[in-house]
Design a protein around this motif. Structure first.
Motif, PDB file in Angstrom:
ATOM      1  N   GLU A 174      44.411  -1.398  76.212  1.00 47.91           N
ATOM      2  CA  GLU A 174      43.722  -2.673  76.378  1.00 47.91           C
ATOM      3  C   GLU A 174      43.773  -3.145  77.832  1.00 47.91           C
ATOM      4  OE1 GLU A 174      45.459  -5.298  73.504  1.00 47.91           O
ATOM      5  OE2 GLU A 174      44.323  -4.422  71.854  1.00 47.91           O
ATOM      6  N   LYS A 175      44.905  -2.950  78.503  1.00 50.69           N
ATOM      7  CA  LYS A 175      45.015  -3.319  79.916  1.00 50.69           C
ATOM      8  C   LYS A 175      44.083  -2.465  80.768  1.00 50.69           C
ATOM      9  CE  LYS A 175      49.758  -5.021  79.832  1.00 50.69           C
ATOM     10  NZ  LYS A 175      51.134  -4.784  80.285  1.00 50.69           N
ATOM     11  N   ASP A 176      44.038  -1.167  80.483  1.00 47.58           N
ATOM     12  CA  ASP A 176      43.151  -0.279  81.227  1.00 47.58           C
ATOM     13  C   ASP A 176      41.689  -0.675  81.039  1.00 47.58           C
ATOM     14  OD1 ASP A 176      45.335   1.111  82.128  1.00 47.58           O
ATOM     15  OD2 ASP A 176      45.104   2.781  80.710  1.00 47.58           O
ATOM     16  N   LEU A 177      41.322  -0.993  79.814  1.00 47.21           N
ATOM     17  CA  LEU A 177      39.947  -1.418  79.543  1.00 47.21           C
ATOM     18  C   LEU A 177      39.623  -2.730  80.252  1.00 47.21           C
ATOM     19  CD1 LEU A 177      39.529  -0.522  75.772  1.00 47.21           C
ATOM     20  CD2 LEU A 177      38.427   0.574  77.723  1.00 47.21           C
ATOM     21  N   ASP A 178      40.582  -3.624  80.294  1.00 39.84           N
ATOM     22  CA  ASP A 178      40.379  -4.892  80.996  1.00 39.84           C
ATOM     23  C   ASP A 178      40.134  -4.661  82.484  1.00 39.84           C
ATOM     24  OD1 ASP A 178      40.326  -7.747  81.269  1.00 39.84           O
ATOM     25  OD2 ASP A 178      42.360  -7.625  82.086  1.00 39.84           O
ATOM     26  N   VAL A 179      40.920  -3.784  83.083  1.00 40.48           N
ATOM     27  CA  VAL A 179      40.744  -3.460  84.495  1.00 40.48           C
ATOM     28  C   VAL A 179      39.375  -2.808  84.714  1.00 40.48           C
ATOM     29  CG1 VAL A 179      41.573  -1.966  86.358  1.00 40.48           C
ATOM     30  CG2 VAL A 179      43.198  -3.271  85.001  1.00 40.48           C
ATOM     31  N   MET A 180      38.987  -1.912  83.833  1.00 40.67           N
ATOM     32  CA  MET A 180      37.695  -1.245  83.962  1.00 40.67           C
ATOM     33  C   MET A 180      36.548  -2.238  83.831  1.00 40.67           C
ATOM     34  SD  MET A 180      38.473   2.257  81.871  1.00 40.67           S
ATOM     35  CE  MET A 180      36.840   2.928  82.030  1.00 40.67           C
ATOM     36  N   GLU A 181      36.687  -3.216  82.957  1.00 43.67           N
ATOM     37  CA  GLU A 181      35.638  -4.218  82.791  1.00 43.67           C
ATOM     38  C   GLU A 181      35.543  -5.118  84.030  1.00 43.67           C
ATOM     39  OE1 GLU A 181      36.576  -6.240  79.173  1.00 43.67           O
ATOM     40  OE2 GLU A 181      35.822  -4.606  77.920  1.00 43.67           O
ATOM     41  N   ARG A 182      36.676  -5.462  84.601  1.00 45.29           N
ATOM     42  CA  ARG A 182      36.676  -6.332  85.786  1.00 45.29           C
ATOM     43  C   ARG A 182      36.107  -5.623  87.006  1.00 45.29           C
ATOM     44  NH1 ARG A 182      42.210  -7.947  86.995  1.00 45.29           N
ATOM     45  NH2 ARG A 182      42.904  -6.437  85.467  1.00 45.29           N
ATOM     46  N   HIS A 183      36.267  -4.322  87.072  1.00 43.13           N
ATOM     47  CA  HIS A 183      35.835  -3.560  88.244  1.00 43.13           C
ATOM     48  C   HIS A 183      34.718  -2.580  87.890  1.00 43.13           C
ATOM     49  CE1 HIS A 183      39.169  -5.193  90.530  1.00 43.13           C
ATOM     50  NE2 HIS A 183      39.956  -4.914  89.515  1.00 43.13           N
ATOM     51  N   ALA A 184      33.841  -2.986  87.002  1.00 42.70           N
ATOM     52  CA  ALA A 184      32.785  -2.096  86.525  1.00 42.70           C
ATOM     53  C   ALA A 184      31.855  -1.660  87.655  1.00 42.70           C
ATOM     54  CB  ALA A 184      31.988  -2.769  85.416  1.00 42.70           C
ATOM     55  N   ALA A 185      31.498  -2.572  88.541  1.00 44.46           N
ATOM     56  CA  ALA A 185      30.580  -2.233  89.639  1.00 44.46           C
ATOM     57  C   ALA A 185      31.192  -1.179  90.567  1.00 44.46           C
ATOM     58  CB  ALA A 185      30.219  -3.479  90.424  1.00 44.46           C
ATOM     59  N   GLU A 186      32.457  -1.354  90.915  1.00 48.94           N
ATOM     60  CA  GLU A 186      33.126  -0.391  91.787  1.00 48.94           C
ATOM     61  C   GLU A 186      33.260   0.968  91.106  1.00 48.94           C
ATOM     62  OE1 GLU A 186      34.447  -3.425  91.155  1.00 48.94           O
ATOM     63  OE2 GLU A 186      34.734  -4.429  93.069  1.00 48.94           O
ATOM     64  N   ASP A 205      31.238   2.210  88.801  1.00 50.15           N
ATOM     65  CA  ASP A 205      29.915   2.827  88.782  1.00 50.15           C
ATOM     66  C   ASP A 205      29.569   3.424  90.145  1.00 50.15           C
ATOM     67  OD1 ASP A 205      29.504   2.245  86.129  1.00 50.15           O
ATOM     68  OD2 ASP A 205      28.363   0.406  86.526  1.00 50.15           O
ATOM     69  N   GLU A 206      29.868   2.681  91.203  1.00 48.84           N
ATOM     70  CA  GLU A 206      29.583   3.162  92.556  1.00 48.84           C
ATOM     71  C   GLU A 206      30.392   4.416  92.864  1.00 48.84           C
ATOM     72  OE1 GLU A 206      30.210   1.615  97.113  1.00 48.84           O
ATOM     73  OE2 GLU A 206      29.855   0.125  95.544  1.00 48.84           O
ATOM     74  N   THR A 207      31.657   4.405  92.505  1.00 47.10           N
ATOM     75  CA  THR A 207      32.522   5.560  92.748  1.00 47.10           C
ATOM     76  C   THR A 207      32.054   6.762  91.941  1.00 47.10           C
ATOM     77  OG1 THR A 207      34.386   4.081  93.154  1.00 47.10           O
ATOM     78  CG2 THR A 207      34.910   6.382  92.684  1.00 47.10           C
ATOM     79  N   GLU A 208      31.664   6.522  90.702  1.00 40.75           N
ATOM     80  CA  GLU A 208      31.168   7.613  89.868  1.00 40.75           C
ATOM     81  C   GLU A 208      29.908   8.231  90.473  1.00 40.75           C
ATOM     82  OE1 GLU A 208      29.849   8.521  85.249  1.00 40.75           O
ATOM     83  OE2 GLU A 208      30.143   6.462  85.902  1.00 40.75           O
ATOM     84  N   ASP A 209      29.003   7.407  90.965  1.00 38.22           N
ATOM     85  CA  ASP A 209      27.784   7.907  91.599  1.00 38.22           C
ATOM     86  C   ASP A 209      28.110   8.713  92.849  1.00 38.22           C
ATOM     87  OD1 ASP A 209      26.252   6.727  89.628  1.00 38.22           O
ATOM     88  OD2 ASP A 209      25.779   4.942  90.838  1.00 38.22           O
ATOM     89  N   GLU A 210      29.064   8.227  93.646  1.00 40.95           N
ATOM     90  CA  GLU A 210      29.474   8.958  94.848  1.00 40.95           C
ATOM     91  C   GLU A 210      30.074  10.312  94.490  1.00 40.95           C
ATOM     92  OE1 GLU A 210      32.156   6.457  97.010  1.00 40.95           O
ATOM     93  OE2 GLU A 210      30.597   4.998  97.511  1.00 40.95           O
ATOM     94  N   LEU A 211      30.914  10.341  93.456  1.00 46.97           N
ATOM     95  CA  LEU A 211      31.528  11.605  93.039  1.00 46.97           C
ATOM     96  C   LEU A 211      30.485  12.588  92.525  1.00 46.97           C
ATOM     97  CD1 LEU A 211      34.795  10.412  91.292  1.00 46.97           C
ATOM     98  CD2 LEU A 211      34.611  11.800  93.342  1.00 46.97           C
ATOM     99  N   LYS A 212      29.531  12.075  91.752  1.00 47.96           N
ATOM    100  CA  LYS A 212      28.478  12.957  91.235  1.00 47.96           C
ATOM    101  C   LYS A 212      27.655  13.551  92.368  1.00 47.96           C
ATOM    102  CE  LYS A 212      27.755  10.999  86.640  1.00 47.96           C
ATOM    103  NZ  LYS A 212      26.798  10.278  85.779  1.00 47.96           N
ATOM    104  N   SER A 213      27.284  12.735  93.349  1.00 52.91           N
ATOM    105  CA  SER A 213      26.487  13.254  94.460  1.00 52.91           C
ATOM    106  C   SER A 213      27.304  14.241  95.291  1.00 52.91           C
ATOM    107  CB  SER A 213      25.962  12.123  95.329  1.00 52.91           C
ATOM    108  OG  SER A 213      27.008  11.444  95.963  1.00 52.91           O
ATOM    109  N   TYR A 214      28.598  13.977  95.467  1.00 61.00           N
ATOM    110  CA  TYR A 214      29.457  14.911  96.194  1.00 61.00           C
ATOM    111  C   TYR A 214      29.563  16.238  95.447  1.00 61.00           C
ATOM    112  CZ  TYR A 214      33.599  17.074  98.172  1.00 61.00           C
ATOM    113  OH  TYR A 214      34.472  17.975  98.726  1.00 61.00           O
ATOM    114  N   MET A 215      29.744  16.167  94.129  1.00 58.54           N
ATOM    115  CA  MET A 215      29.856  17.389  93.331  1.00 58.54           C
ATOM    116  C   MET A 215      28.561  18.196  93.374  1.00 58.54           C
ATOM    117  SD  MET A 215      32.126  15.904  90.162  1.00 58.54           S
ATOM    118  CE  MET A 215      31.862  17.297  89.113  1.00 58.54           C
ATOM    119  N   LYS A 216      27.413  17.509  93.340  1.00 62.49           N
ATOM    120  CA  LYS A 216      26.133  18.214  93.448  1.00 62.49           C
ATOM    121  C   LYS A 216      26.011  18.904  94.799  1.00 62.49           C
ATOM    122  CE  LYS A 216      23.382  15.368  90.328  1.00 62.49           C
ATOM    123  NZ  LYS A 216      22.263  14.410  90.244  1.00 62.49           N
TER     124      LYS A 216
END
Length: 72
Positions: free
Chosen positions: A25-37, A39-50
């Motif tokens: 529940e704490k992890d989910l709360d942190v993920m919800e509070r920092h959803a934008a960051e 998403d941005e990090t995930e996009d950066e990782l995907k583009s780097y992996m490509k």
């Protein structure tokens, strides 16, 4: 009497499950509070992996001379 000693009470099991559940529940709360960051990090990782995948494929498959390309 042996029946009462072998029984497991429901209160004994629940505390073991509460700690992992609280952590989730704490992890989910942190993920919800920092959803934008996230998403941005995930996009950066995907583009780097490509990029890394494309560089690997280019260096291993496209740059090989034709006679060596499909021989083992």
């Amino acid at each position: 009497m042996s029946e009462t000693n072998n029984r497991v009470e429901s209160n004994d099991v629940a505390p073991d499950l509460e700690k992992p559940l609280e952590r989730v529940e704490k992890d989910l709360d942190v993920m919800e509070r920092h959803a934008a960051e996230l998403d941005e990090t995930e996009d950066e990782l995907k583009s780097y992996m490509k990029k890394v995948d494309r560089e690997h494929k280019d260096s291993h498959f496209h740059s090989v001379p034709k006679p060596k390309k499909h021989t083992l």
